[in-house]
Motif scaffolding. Structure first.
Motif, PDB file in Angstrom:
ATOM      1  N   CYS A  63       0.808  -1.223   0.000  1.00  0.00           N
ATOM      2  CA  CYS A  63       0.000   0.000   0.000  1.00  0.00           C
ATOM      3  C   CYS A  63       0.844   1.279   0.000  1.00  0.00           C
ATOM      4  CB  CYS A  63      -0.904   0.027   1.228  1.00  0.00           C
ATOM      5  SG  CYS A  63      -2.087  -1.326   1.292  1.00  0.00           S
ATOM      6  N   HIS A  64       2.058   1.173   0.475  1.00  0.00           N
ATOM      7  CA  HIS A  64       2.903   2.357   0.644  1.00  0.00           C
ATOM      8  C   HIS A  64       4.151   2.247  -0.223  1.00  0.00           C
ATOM      9  CE1 HIS A  64       0.382   3.427   4.075  1.00  0.00           C
ATOM     10  NE2 HIS A  64       0.520   2.199   4.522  1.00  0.00           N
ATOM     11  N   ARG A  65       3.946   2.003  -1.485  1.00  0.00           N
ATOM     12  CA  ARG A  65       5.055   1.739  -2.411  1.00  0.00           C
ATOM     13  C   ARG A  65       6.074   2.883  -2.466  1.00  0.00           C
ATOM     14  NH1 ARG A  65       6.961  -1.565  -6.062  1.00  0.00           N
ATOM     15  NH2 ARG A  65       7.796  -0.842  -8.035  1.00  0.00           N
ATOM     16  N   LYS A  66       5.600   4.127  -2.545  1.00  0.00           N
ATOM     17  CA  LYS A  66       6.526   5.265  -2.624  1.00  0.00           C
ATOM     18  C   LYS A  66       7.394   5.353  -1.365  1.00  0.00           C
ATOM     19  CE  LYS A  66       4.093   8.256  -5.849  1.00  0.00           C
ATOM     20  NZ  LYS A  66       3.424   9.545  -6.020  1.00  0.00           N
ATOM     21  N   PHE A  67       6.790   5.147  -0.211  1.00  0.00           N
ATOM     22  CA  PHE A  67       7.550   5.164   1.031  1.00  0.00           C
ATOM     23  C   PHE A  67       8.533   3.993   1.076  1.00  0.00           C
ATOM     24  CE2 PHE A  67       4.482   8.216   2.376  1.00  0.00           C
ATOM     25  CZ  PHE A  67       5.126   8.969   3.340  1.00  0.00           C
ATOM     26  N   PHE A  68       8.079   2.827   0.673  1.00  0.00           N
ATOM     27  CA  PHE A  68       8.936   1.641   0.655  1.00  0.00           C
ATOM     28  C   PHE A  68      10.160   1.889  -0.217  1.00  0.00           C
ATOM     29  CE2 PHE A  68      10.223  -2.385  -1.281  1.00  0.00           C
ATOM     30  CZ  PHE A  68      10.447  -3.163  -0.157  1.00  0.00           C
ATOM     31  N   LEU A  69       9.953   2.418  -1.422  1.00  0.00           N
ATOM     32  CA  LEU A  69      11.067   2.683  -2.334  1.00  0.00           C
ATOM     33  C   LEU A  69      11.963   3.804  -1.807  1.00  0.00           C
ATOM     34  CD1 LEU A  69       9.249   2.344  -5.768  1.00  0.00           C
ATOM     35  CD2 LEU A  69      10.811   0.705  -4.703  1.00  0.00           C
ATOM     36  N   GLY A  70      11.371   4.836  -1.229  1.00  0.00           N
ATOM     37  CA  GLY A  70      12.152   5.924  -0.653  1.00  0.00           C
ATOM     38  C   GLY A  70      13.043   5.451   0.477  1.00  0.00           C
ATOM     39  N   ARG A  71      12.538   4.549   1.296  1.00  0.00           N
ATOM     40  CA  ARG A  71      13.327   4.036   2.421  1.00  0.00           C
ATOM     41  C   ARG A  71      14.446   3.099   1.955  1.00  0.00           C
ATOM     42  NH1 ARG A  71      10.562   7.645   3.706  1.00  0.00           N
ATOM     43  NH2 ARG A  71       9.519   7.920   5.668  1.00  0.00           N
ATOM     44  N   LYS A  73      16.535   3.797  -0.106  1.00  0.00           N
ATOM     45  CA  LYS A  73      17.682   4.677  -0.337  1.00  0.00           C
ATOM     46  C   LYS A  73      18.167   5.306   0.973  1.00  0.00           C
ATOM     47  CE  LYS A  73      15.223   6.124  -4.397  1.00  0.00           C
ATOM     48  NZ  LYS A  73      14.520   7.282  -4.940  1.00  0.00           N
ATOM     49  N   ASP A  74      17.567   4.927   2.069  1.00  0.00           N
ATOM     50  CA  ASP A  74      17.815   5.562   3.354  1.00  0.00           C
ATOM     51  C   ASP A  74      18.779   4.738   4.212  1.00  0.00           C
ATOM     52  OD1 ASP A  74      16.740   7.758   5.174  1.00  0.00           O
ATOM     53  OD2 ASP A  74      16.493   5.973   6.421  1.00  0.00           O
ATOM     54  N   PRO A  75      19.628   5.390   5.011  1.00  0.00           N
ATOM     55  CA  PRO A  75      20.568   4.652   5.873  1.00  0.00           C
ATOM     56  C   PRO A  75      19.894   3.651   6.819  1.00  0.00           C
ATOM     57  CG  PRO A  75      21.139   6.974   5.849  1.00  0.00           C
ATOM     58  CD  PRO A  75      19.831   6.842   5.106  1.00  0.00           C
ATOM     59  N   HIS A  76      18.666   3.907   7.226  1.00  0.00           N
ATOM     60  CA  HIS A  76      17.983   2.960   8.112  1.00  0.00           C
ATOM     61  C   HIS A  76      17.876   1.571   7.479  1.00  0.00           C
ATOM     62  CE1 HIS A  76      16.536   6.770   9.931  1.00  0.00           C
ATOM     63  NE2 HIS A  76      16.628   6.062  11.046  1.00  0.00           N
ATOM     64  N   ASP A  77      17.716   1.541   6.168  1.00  0.00           N
ATOM     65  CA  ASP A  77      17.550   0.257   5.485  1.00  0.00           C
ATOM     66  C   ASP A  77      18.869  -0.504   5.352  1.00  0.00           C
ATOM     67  OD1 ASP A  77      15.412  -1.358   4.348  1.00  0.00           O
ATOM     68  OD2 ASP A  77      16.557  -1.240   2.476  1.00  0.00           O
ATOM     69  N   TYR A  78      19.961   0.098   5.790  1.00  0.00           N
ATOM     70  CA  TYR A  78      21.278  -0.548   5.726  1.00  0.00           C
ATOM     71  C   TYR A  78      21.914  -0.617   7.118  1.00  0.00           C
ATOM     72  CZ  TYR A  78      20.452   0.215   0.845  1.00  0.00           C
ATOM     73  OH  TYR A  78      19.869   0.198  -0.390  1.00  0.00           O
ATOM     74  N   LYS A 182       8.373  12.487   7.019  1.00  0.00           N
ATOM     75  CA  LYS A 182       6.966  12.474   6.611  1.00  0.00           C
ATOM     76  C   LYS A 182       6.859  12.327   5.100  1.00  0.00           C
ATOM     77  CE  LYS A 182       5.323  15.135  10.523  1.00  0.00           C
ATOM     78  NZ  LYS A 182       4.657  16.333  10.984  1.00  0.00           N
ATOM     79  N   ASN A 183       7.971  12.552   4.402  1.00  0.00           N
ATOM     80  CA  ASN A 183       8.016  12.426   2.943  1.00  0.00           C
ATOM     81  C   ASN A 183       8.349  10.994   2.552  1.00  0.00           C
ATOM     82  OD1 ASN A 183       7.700  15.259   2.628  1.00  0.00           O
ATOM     83  ND2 ASN A 183       9.862  15.501   3.123  1.00  0.00           N
ATOM     84  N   ALA A 184       7.896  10.598   1.379  1.00  0.00           N
ATOM     85  CA  ALA A 184       8.173   9.246   0.897  1.00  0.00           C
ATOM     86  C   ALA A 184       9.672   8.986   0.790  1.00  0.00           C
ATOM     87  CB  ALA A 184       7.489   9.007  -0.442  1.00  0.00           C
TER      88      ALA A 184
END
Length: 197
Positions: A63-71, A73-78, A182-184
């Motif tokens: 449901c939150h594809r834009k947020f999923f893709l944005g994250r 690229k984020d340091p939290h995902d690594y 709060k942004n994707a």
């Protein structure tokens, strides 16, 4: 090119030189982010209820594809990568802030047991997502998180449980960094509109 074992040794040595790691390893056990954010009484009540469990971010992306893709690229995902490179990927003093739900029933246990909850995923900040998924399926609305946008004080405490004075190099102004999420894609530079364009 260096052999793989040499890279691993050099990587571990680079992390060993960071005095914050030594401080962390000598400190008392870290706070469990969800327990810290909710408070012990509310955390215990929620966990005893059996109503909350982690689903992993593959559910979130539906449901939150834009947020999923944005994250992605984020340091939290690594977050787990830095632990692995330093040789701390099974250290209980590091895992609460580098995984999703460590120290919480049915949260991250280890890379062998629960690899789907490695890194800081959506539920790493919002808490277990099963109720959110259930509510969203029925009503097409949000809610259901222990630390959701509907409870910003708890959500902010989730962030601050890991982004402490010792580990604050990712931002200089907490509130500015918090608002970006709060942004994707919190790392995306916004284009500035100029007059006449």
């Amino acid at each position: 090119m260096l052999p793989l074992f040499a890279v691993a040794v050099l990587g571990a040595n680079a992390y060993a030189k960071d005095p914050r790691i030594e401080e962390q390893l000598n400190a008392s056990p870290p706070k469990i982010p969800l327990k810290y954010a909710l408070g012990e009484k509310a955390f215990d009540k929620a966990m005893r209820s059996g109503k909350y469990y982690y689903v992993g971010n593959t559910k979130c992306r539906l449901c939150h594809r834009k947020f999923f893709l944005g994250r992605k690229k984020d340091p939290h995902d690594y977050a787990m990568k830095s632990l692995k490179e330093g040789g701390y990927d099974d250290n209980p003093k590091c895992l609460p802030c580098h995984s999703t739900g460590y120290g919480v029933p049915n949260g991250f246990k280890s890379m062998k047991e629960t690899p789907r909850l490695a890194n800081v995923q959506c539920e790493g900040c919002h808490g277990p997502g099963n109720r959110h998924v259930k509510i969203a399926r029925k009503t097409k609305k949000g809610g259901g998180f222990l630390a959701g946008a509907d409870n910003p004080k708890v959500l902010e405490r989730m962030c601050k449980s890991c982004h402490t004075e010792r580990w604050n190099r990712s931002y200089t102004d907490f509130h500015t960094a918090y608002k970006k999420y709060k942004n994707a894609d919190p790392n995306k530079k916004k284009k500035i509109k100029t007059a006449g364009k």
